[in-house]
Design an enzyme around this catalytic site. Structure first.
Site, PDB file in Angstrom:
ATOM      1  CE  LYS A 184      -0.337 -48.734 -23.308  1.00 19.76           C
ATOM      2  NZ  LYS A 184      -0.971 -49.214 -24.501  1.00 19.76           N
TER       3      LYS A 184
HETATM    4  C1  LIG Z   1      -0.994 -50.308 -25.513  1.00 20.27           C
HETATM    5  C2  LIG Z   1      -1.048 -50.014 -26.945  1.00 20.27           C
HETATM    6  C3  LIG Z   1      -2.048 -50.536 -27.760  1.00 20.27           C
HETATM    7  C4  LIG Z   1      -3.040 -51.556 -27.278  1.00 20.27           C
HETATM    8  O1  LIG Z   1      -3.839 -51.114 -26.248  1.00 20.27           O
HETATM    9  P1  LIG Z   1      -4.802 -52.148 -25.505  1.00 20.27           P
HETATM   10  O2  LIG Z   1      -5.761 -51.278 -24.760  1.00 20.27           O
HETATM   11  O3  LIG Z   1      -3.937 -52.941 -24.570  1.00 20.27           O
HETATM   12  O4  LIG Z   1      -5.468 -53.001 -26.511  1.00 20.27           O
HETATM   13  C5  LIG Z   1      -2.077 -50.162 -29.086  1.00 20.27           C
HETATM   14  N1  LIG Z   1      -1.163 -49.323 -29.594  1.00 20.27           N
HETATM   15  C6  LIG Z   1      -0.170 -48.812 -28.846  1.00 20.27           C
HETATM   16  C7  LIG Z   1       0.808 -47.867 -29.478  1.00 20.27           C
HETATM   17  C8  LIG Z   1      -0.070 -49.146 -27.501  1.00 20.27           C
HETATM   18  O5  LIG Z   1       0.935 -48.653 -26.766  1.00 20.27           O
END
Ligand SMILES: *Cc1c(COP(=O)(O)O)cnc(C)c1O
Length: 409
Positions: A184
């Site tokens: 991210k």
């Molecule tokens: C990555 C992601 C998540 C989940 O995030 P985590 O921290 O891995 O639980 C949820 N929604 C979207 C749109 C994502 O891209």
């Protein structure tokens, strides 16, 4: 193996030192670094915001649904084009997921209109996603949720510091849910943040994060509390000090990192806007500041995406898909999901190209050249395939000629 990876960490000695400092300090579980991370994150979002750091965005989404008392018999509207966490958390609290379609082939976000089409008297909550870092049209959505008395949860996994009309994503609804997963915009490995403007919902978040306990381990360690009460049932969705300290370094870098993402996307667009085999979405949107989480393109109908990913791989370019349609996963085949034609079509044709803040313009150029070559290659092999019938027609006669000459059977 890869010449250009889909994603690379934006880490240097500062992250290493931050973690070492925590390990050396002797206090590794949730404590003062986490509080500092929460405060600085809330500052970035602006306004009176409460923030609760947690173990993942999925945990934060789950906590949001629990705090809003979403349960069996309730419907929760989610985007048809999103990561599986959004549908999973709805099902994990026993509620029914209802899919809202993308606005159109340029703006893949859900809108007040595509949401409203799915509202019934069972609709209790909406989870929206600011896809690829491009904020949804929030004015209409907030108005709709208020009018229909629907709880609003923003999944901001793609959108830390993205803004709609100058206001930060994660501050519009009841809760904002952020992810700090490796790939991210802000990376700590595993981590998330749950934000809210409501003191009551913040208290709920803090209880759900830590067993419903009224005092933190740190408070007891510091002698600020001797014992604790359990205010309600809760979970353990805590983050730890190593990851909060990584979060603080990454938060410091976020502005620059998001700015370089923007420049890289502009480079991509300059290189690729003339190419006929695909379109580039999220063009010319107004009212928003994107944080460019990923760079998606939409291949024309008839282009073999699997073959294209294969060609790119041969050239050392990693690519990916955001996201497969839910109905194509075994877990959701039998649950009677409503259809969302635009999202389902995009899901079959989307391709994500590499993007990360330390990427160079040369790397963007290499991806673009490789993509153009791969598409040409695919085009040529398509044409030669259409020649195949002629060749096979020739074959028997060559074969029979050879038989005659060689006298074989
Ligand atoms: C990555 C992601 C998540 C989940 O995030 P985590 O921290 O891995 O639980 C949820 N929604 C979207 C749109 C994502 O891209």
């Amino acid at each position: 193996m890869w010449k250009v990876q889909l994603f690379k960490l934006n880490y240097d000695h500062r992250e290493s030192e931050a973690v070492k400092d925590i390990v050396d300090s002797g206090w590794i579980t949730m404590g003062e670094k986490t509080k500092e991370f929460e405060d600085k994150f809330a500052d970035m979002l602006g306004g009176d915001i409460y923030a609760t750091a947690v173990s993942s965005a999925t945990a934060s989404l789950h906590m949001a649904l629990l705090a809003l008392d979403i349960k069996s018999g309730d419907e929760v509207i989610i985007p048809a084009l999103t990561f599986v966490a959004d549908i999973n958390v709805v099902r994990m609290v026993g509620a029914t997921p209802i899919l809202a379609d993308c606005s159109n082939y340029n703006n893949w976000n859900i809108t007040a209109q595509t949401i409203e089409e799915q509202i019934t008297d069972k609709t209790k909550a909406l989870i929206l996603v600011h896809f690829a870092g491009y904020p949804c049209e929030m004015d209409e959505i907030v108005e709709l949720c208020n009018r229909q008395n629907i709880a609003l949860i923003e999944d901001c996994a793609h959108a830390p510091d993205a803004k709609y009309k100058g206001q930060a994503c994660g501050t519009f609804g009841d809760y904002g849910c952020f992810s700090f997963f490796t790939n991210k915009n802000l990376s700590v490995g595993e981590g998330g943040m749950l934000t809210t403007k409501s003191e009551k919902l913040d208290q709920q978040a803090k209880y759900f994060r830590s067993h419903g306990m009224t005092a933190l381990t740190l408070d007891r360690h510091k002698g600020r509390a001797i014992t604790y009460d359990i205010a309600q049932s809760g979970l353990n969705y805590r983050i730890d000090e190593m990851r909060s300290s990584l979060g603080l370094v990454q938060l410091d870098k976020l502005d620059d990192a998001n700015r370089s993402r923007k420049l890289l996307v502009e480079r991509y667009i300059a290189n690729l806007s003339e190419v006929k085999e695909f379109s580039i979405p999220f063009r010319d949107l107004t009212n928003i500041e994107s944080v460019y989480h990923i760079f998606p393109i939409l291949l024309n109908h008839g282009i073999d995406r699997v073959a294209l990913i294969g060609r790119l791989k041969e050239m050392g370019i990693q690519s990916s898909i955001h996201y497969p349609a839910f109905k194509d996963f075994r877990a959701f085949r039998e649950i009677g999901l409503n259809s969302a034609p635009i999202a389902e079509d995009i899901a079959t044709r989307e391709l994500t190209l590499p993007l990360y803040p330390t990427m160079t313009f040369d790397e963007v150029d290499l991806v673009c050249e490789s993509l153009k070559k791969s598409l040409d290659n695919l085009q040529n092999s398509l044409e030669s395939e259409t020649l195949v019938p002629n060749i096979t027609r020739l074959k028997p006669s060559v074969h029979s000629l050879a038989k005659k000459i060689l006298g074989g059977k």
